[in-house]
Design an enzyme around this catalytic site. Structure first.
Site, PDB file in Angstrom:
ATOM      1  N   GLY A  11       1.017  -1.297  -0.160  1.00 31.83           N
ATOM      2  CA  GLY A  11      -0.068   0.007   0.034  1.00 31.83           C
ATOM      3  C   GLY A  11       0.799   1.507  -0.091  1.00 31.83           C
ATOM      4  O   GLY A  11       2.026   1.174  -0.420  1.00 31.83           O
ATOM      5  N   GLY A  14       4.130   0.912   2.681  1.00 30.13           N
ATOM      6  CA  GLY A  14       4.849  -0.219   2.390  1.00 30.13           C
ATOM      7  C   GLY A  14       5.694   0.036   0.898  1.00 30.13           C
ATOM      8  O   GLY A  14       6.674  -0.411   0.995  1.00 30.13           O
ATOM      9  N   ARG A  37      -3.805 -11.147  -6.264  1.00 30.45           N
ATOM     10  CA  ARG A  37      -3.065  -9.878  -6.201  1.00 30.45           C
ATOM     11  C   ARG A  37      -1.622  -9.923  -6.803  1.00 30.45           C
ATOM     12  O   ARG A  37      -0.970  -9.016  -7.327  1.00 30.45           O
ATOM     13  CB  ARG A  37      -2.874  -9.409  -4.793  1.00 30.45           C
ATOM     14  CG  ARG A  37      -4.280  -8.880  -4.115  1.00 30.45           C
ATOM     15  CD  ARG A  37      -4.702  -7.773  -4.966  1.00 30.45           C
ATOM     16  NE  ARG A  37      -4.040  -6.444  -4.425  1.00 30.45           N
ATOM     17  CZ  ARG A  37      -4.115  -5.332  -5.311  1.00 30.45           C
ATOM     18  NH1 ARG A  37      -4.891  -5.251  -6.237  1.00 30.45           N
ATOM     19  NH2 ARG A  37      -3.511  -4.357  -5.097  1.00 30.45           N
ATOM     20  N   ALA A 131       2.229   9.250   2.271  1.00 27.80           N
ATOM     21  CA  ALA A 131       2.185   8.795   0.971  1.00 27.80           C
ATOM     22  C   ALA A 131       0.665   8.240   0.722  1.00 27.80           C
ATOM     23  O   ALA A 131       0.132   8.061   1.781  1.00 27.80           O
ATOM     24  CB  ALA A 131       3.398   7.405   0.787  1.00 27.80           C
ATOM     25  N   LYS A 184       1.653  10.891  19.384  1.00 26.43           N
ATOM     26  CA  LYS A 184       0.808  11.046  18.095  1.00 26.43           C
ATOM     27  C   LYS A 184      -0.412  10.547  18.321  1.00 26.43           C
ATOM     28  O   LYS A 184      -1.433  11.005  17.558  1.00 26.43           O
ATOM     29  CB  LYS A 184       1.704  10.244  17.117  1.00 26.43           C
ATOM     30  CG  LYS A 184       0.807   9.976  15.691  1.00 26.43           C
ATOM     31  CD  LYS A 184       2.001  10.249  14.594  1.00 26.43           C
ATOM     32  CE  LYS A 184       1.242  10.715  13.453  1.00 26.43           C
ATOM     33  NZ  LYS A 184       0.776   9.602  12.598  1.00 26.43           N
ATOM     34  N   ASN A 188      -3.905  12.692  16.979  1.00 28.36           N
ATOM     35  CA  ASN A 188      -4.751  12.023  16.446  1.00 28.36           C
ATOM     36  C   ASN A 188      -6.337  12.092  16.947  1.00 28.36           C
ATOM     37  O   ASN A 188      -7.262  12.320  16.264  1.00 28.36           O
ATOM     38  CB  ASN A 188      -4.619  10.570  15.786  1.00 28.36           C
ATOM     39  CG  ASN A 188      -3.277  10.821  14.753  1.00 28.36           C
ATOM     40  OD1 ASN A 188      -2.712   9.595  14.761  1.00 28.36           O
ATOM     41  ND2 ASN A 188      -3.236  11.605  14.270  1.00 28.36           N
TER      42      ASN A 188
HETATM   43  P1  NAD Z   1      -2.580   1.272   2.996  1.00 25.47           P
HETATM   44  O1  NAD Z   1      -3.948   0.803   3.261  1.00 25.47           O
HETATM   45  O2  NAD Z   1      -2.474   2.164   1.975  1.00 25.47           O
HETATM   46  O3  NAD Z   1      -1.759  -0.162   2.731  1.00 25.47           O
HETATM   47  C1  NAD Z   1      -1.839  -1.238   3.389  1.00 25.47           C
HETATM   48  C2  NAD Z   1      -1.764  -2.485   2.691  1.00 25.47           C
HETATM   49  O4  NAD Z   1      -1.666  -3.516   3.283  1.00 25.47           O
HETATM   50  C3  NAD Z   1      -2.641  -2.526   1.516  1.00 25.47           C
HETATM   51  O5  NAD Z   1      -2.326  -2.756   0.063  1.00 25.47           O
HETATM   52  C4  NAD Z   1      -3.472  -3.706   1.752  1.00 25.47           C
HETATM   53  O6  NAD Z   1      -4.017  -4.570   1.009  1.00 25.47           O
HETATM   54  C5  NAD Z   1      -2.190  -4.490   2.472  1.00 25.47           C
HETATM   55  N1  NAD Z   1      -2.734  -5.792   3.284  1.00 25.47           N
HETATM   56  C6  NAD Z   1      -3.409  -5.706   4.443  1.00 25.47           C
HETATM   57  N2  NAD Z   1      -3.623  -7.148   5.028  1.00 25.47           N
HETATM   58  C7  NAD Z   1      -2.527  -7.689   4.003  1.00 25.47           C
HETATM   59  C8  NAD Z   1      -2.467  -9.321   4.329  1.00 25.47           C
HETATM   60  N3  NAD Z   1      -2.813 -10.152   4.982  1.00 25.47           N
HETATM   61  N4  NAD Z   1      -1.467  -9.686   3.345  1.00 25.47           N
HETATM   62  C9  NAD Z   1      -0.913  -8.842   2.366  1.00 25.47           C
HETATM   63  N5  NAD Z   1      -1.037  -7.270   2.158  1.00 25.47           N
HETATM   64  C10 NAD Z   1      -2.162  -7.009   3.124  1.00 25.47           C
HETATM   65  O7  NAD Z   1      -2.114   1.804   4.276  1.00 25.47           O
HETATM   66  P2  NAD Z   1      -1.048   2.896   4.631  1.00 25.47           P
HETATM   67  O8  NAD Z   1      -1.517   4.270   4.388  1.00 25.47           O
HETATM   68  O9  NAD Z   1       0.324   2.339   4.099  1.00 25.47           O
HETATM   69  O10 NAD Z   1      -1.155   2.910   6.298  1.00 25.47           O
HETATM   70  C11 NAD Z   1      -0.251   1.784   6.889  1.00 25.47           C
HETATM   71  C12 NAD Z   1      -0.072   2.086   8.380  1.00 25.47           C
HETATM   72  O11 NAD Z   1       0.889   3.280   8.282  1.00 25.47           O
HETATM   73  C13 NAD Z   1      -1.438   2.763   8.811  1.00 25.47           C
HETATM   74  O12 NAD Z   1      -1.358   2.441  10.475  1.00 25.47           O
HETATM   75  C14 NAD Z   1      -1.474   3.929   8.779  1.00 25.47           C
HETATM   76  O13 NAD Z   1      -1.966   4.751   9.556  1.00 25.47           O
HETATM   77  C15 NAD Z   1       0.255   4.454   8.936  1.00 25.47           C
HETATM   78  N6  NAD Z   1       0.493   5.647   8.445  1.00 25.47           N
HETATM   79  C16 NAD Z   1       0.339   5.926   7.039  1.00 25.47           C
HETATM   80  C17 NAD Z   1       0.795   7.119   6.515  1.00 25.47           C
HETATM   81  C18 NAD Z   1       0.561   7.444   5.238  1.00 25.47           C
HETATM   82  O14 NAD Z   1       0.756   8.540   4.641  1.00 25.47           O
HETATM   83  N7  NAD Z   1      -0.148   6.448   4.289  1.00 25.47           N
HETATM   84  C19 NAD Z   1       1.692   7.960   7.301  1.00 25.47           C
HETATM   85  C20 NAD Z   1       1.834   7.808   8.620  1.00 25.47           C
HETATM   86  C21 NAD Z   1       1.129   6.603   9.090  1.00 25.47           C
HETATM   87  O1  KPL Z   2      -1.630  12.478  11.455  1.00 23.11           O
HETATM   88  C1  KPL Z   2      -2.501  13.240  11.229  1.00 23.11           C
HETATM   89  C2  KPL Z   2      -3.549  12.413  10.556  1.00 23.11           C
HETATM   90  O2  KPL Z   2      -4.286  13.204   9.807  1.00 23.11           O
HETATM   91  O3  KPL Z   2      -3.611  11.399  10.728  1.00 23.11           O
HETATM   92  C3  KPL Z   2      -2.428  14.501  11.449  1.00 23.11           C
HETATM   93  C4  KPL Z   2      -2.242  15.704  10.447  1.00 23.11           C
HETATM   94  C5  KPL Z   2      -1.476  14.882  12.417  1.00 23.11           C
HETATM   95  C6  KPL Z   2      -3.772  15.001  11.878  1.00 23.11           C
HETATM   96  O4  KPL Z   2      -4.233  14.585  13.315  1.00 23.11           O
END
Ligand code: NAD
Ligand code: KPL
Length: 305
Positions: A11, A14, A37, A131, A184, A188
């Site tokens: 995702g 990752g 997939r 991302a 954090k 949130n």
């Molecule tokens: P996402 O949904 O984009 O990606 C997660 C991926 O995991 C998906 O592609 C899903 O299909 C895959 N997945 C789930 N179960 C699976 C399994 N059993 N086998 C294989 N693949 C599997 O999520 P994300 O945005 O990358 O977020 C991941 C974590 O990072 C979350 O806890 C999120 O809050 C945190 N996070 C994300 C961001 C961001 O900008 N995206 C920033 C900070 C923190």
């Molecule tokens: O981390 C955030 C989110 O949207 O998940 C911010 C921008 C800090 C807001 O809580």
């Protein structure tokens, strides 16, 4: 000990980690959800990382959890509610002394994972990088930020830590990872649910600062009761700074709701309310916020646990 980075979840985060590690010449293997997939990924021929107006393709090898072969180093890059079920399918492949990096936001999922694999080392991460997926297998690097990593049970720096610097992943090892994660989580909890309930971007909360401040006071009390006084320091001020700095953005929870995706509520506000109950602490505003959010999600037909 193999130095391959197995990354579960292609995702947003990752893929971002996978592309940067691969670009630095590190061995990376993606673990995808199922054979369908995997076939779709193989047809695309790899991941594409979009940075400003530049797109770079990385033909990173991939497999499913059912593939053979031991895993020594695993980056778990799925949502908090998927972490424990995803790990359960991989646990038989974890080598003795395997190291896991848990990228999940919030708290609770890390313990769910660690309980399943008592012989592995679980390293917790807190990320402020941004991302998002523009399409399948295409991820946009949207916001520079930072990654803190740490292990609450073992302060020793992992021997692969320099891989991150070599890959241009901004990261620091910390002995206070739980403080980072709690802080954090509190940010949130003070921002994200209100953006859903008031249907606004983060800056819209400037109209509701009384509500935000009252939540921050309860969250600070909770953090102190949970043995995290540092995470409680000047919480209200930092929440206001974040609201101003991200005024034009929509919170991650708002975006999940707008796209009719499950939220990570259980590991954010849900975790906070469960921790308060465990400590016998009455936090009426936080509990009322959780109830209003649950009702809101239910009315939209979204999971509310
Ligand atoms: P996402 O949904 O984009 O990606 C997660 C991926 O995991 C998906 O592609 C899903 O299909 C895959 N997945 C789930 N179960 C699976 C399994 N059993 N086998 C294989 N693949 C599997 O999520 P994300 O945005 O990358 O977020 C991941 C974590 O990072 C979350 O806890 C999120 O809050 C945190 N996070 C994300 C961001 C961001 O900008 N995206 C920033 C900070 C923190
Ligand atoms: O981390 C955030 C989110 O949207 O998940 C911010 C921008 C800090 C807001 O809580």
């Amino acid at each position: 000990m193999s130095s391959t980075w197995h990354i579960l979840g292609a995702g947003s985060l990752g893929s971002l980690w996978a592309c940067r590690l691969a670009r630095a010449g590190k061995a990376v293997r993606l673990i995808l959800r199922d054979p369908q997939r995997l076939a779709a990924y193989q047809a695309a021929g790899g991941l594409t990382l979009l940075e400003q107006d530049q797109a770079t393709h990385f033909a990173i090898p991939a497999e499913t959890a059912a593939s053979g072969g031991p895993i020594h180093r695993l980056l778990l890059a799925c949502k908090a509610y998927d972490a424990a079920p995803a790990l359960a399918r991989l646990a038989p492949r974890l080598a003795d002394g395997a190291e896991l990096v848990l990228l999940q936001n919030g708290l609770g999922s890390q313990d769910e994972v660690a309980e399943q694999v008592p012989h592995a080392r679980c390293i917790f991460a807190s990320s402020t990088e941004g991302a998002f997926r523009e399409d399948d297998w295409r991820v946009r690097f949207a916001g520079h930020g930072f990654n803190w990593l740490g292990d609450p049970l073992n302060s020793g720096l992992p021997d692969w830590f320099d891989d991150l610097h070599e890959a241009g992943i901004p990261a620091e090892w910390t002995v206070d990872i739980l403080t980072r994660l709690w802080r954090k989580l509190a940010l949130n909890c003070a921002i994200n649910p209100l953006t859903v309930l008031h249907d606004c971007h983060n800056g819209g909360l400037l109209e509701h600062l009384g509500e935000v401040d009252a939540l921050c006071a309860e969250l600070a009390e909770l953090l102190r009761r949970c043995g995290q006084p540092e995470a409680a320091e000047d919480l209200g001020e930092e929440v206001q700074r974040v609201i101003l700095a991200t005024a034009a953005n929509y919170s991650s929870m708002y975006q999940d709701v707008r796209h009719a995706r499950r939220t990570e509520l259980h590991y954010l506000l849900g975790h906070a309310c469960r921790a308060a109950a465990r400590h016998g602490l009455a936090l009426p505003r936080l509990e009322q916020l959780r109830r209003r959010l649950v009702e809101n999600l239910q009315a939209r037909g979204l999971p509310s646990d």
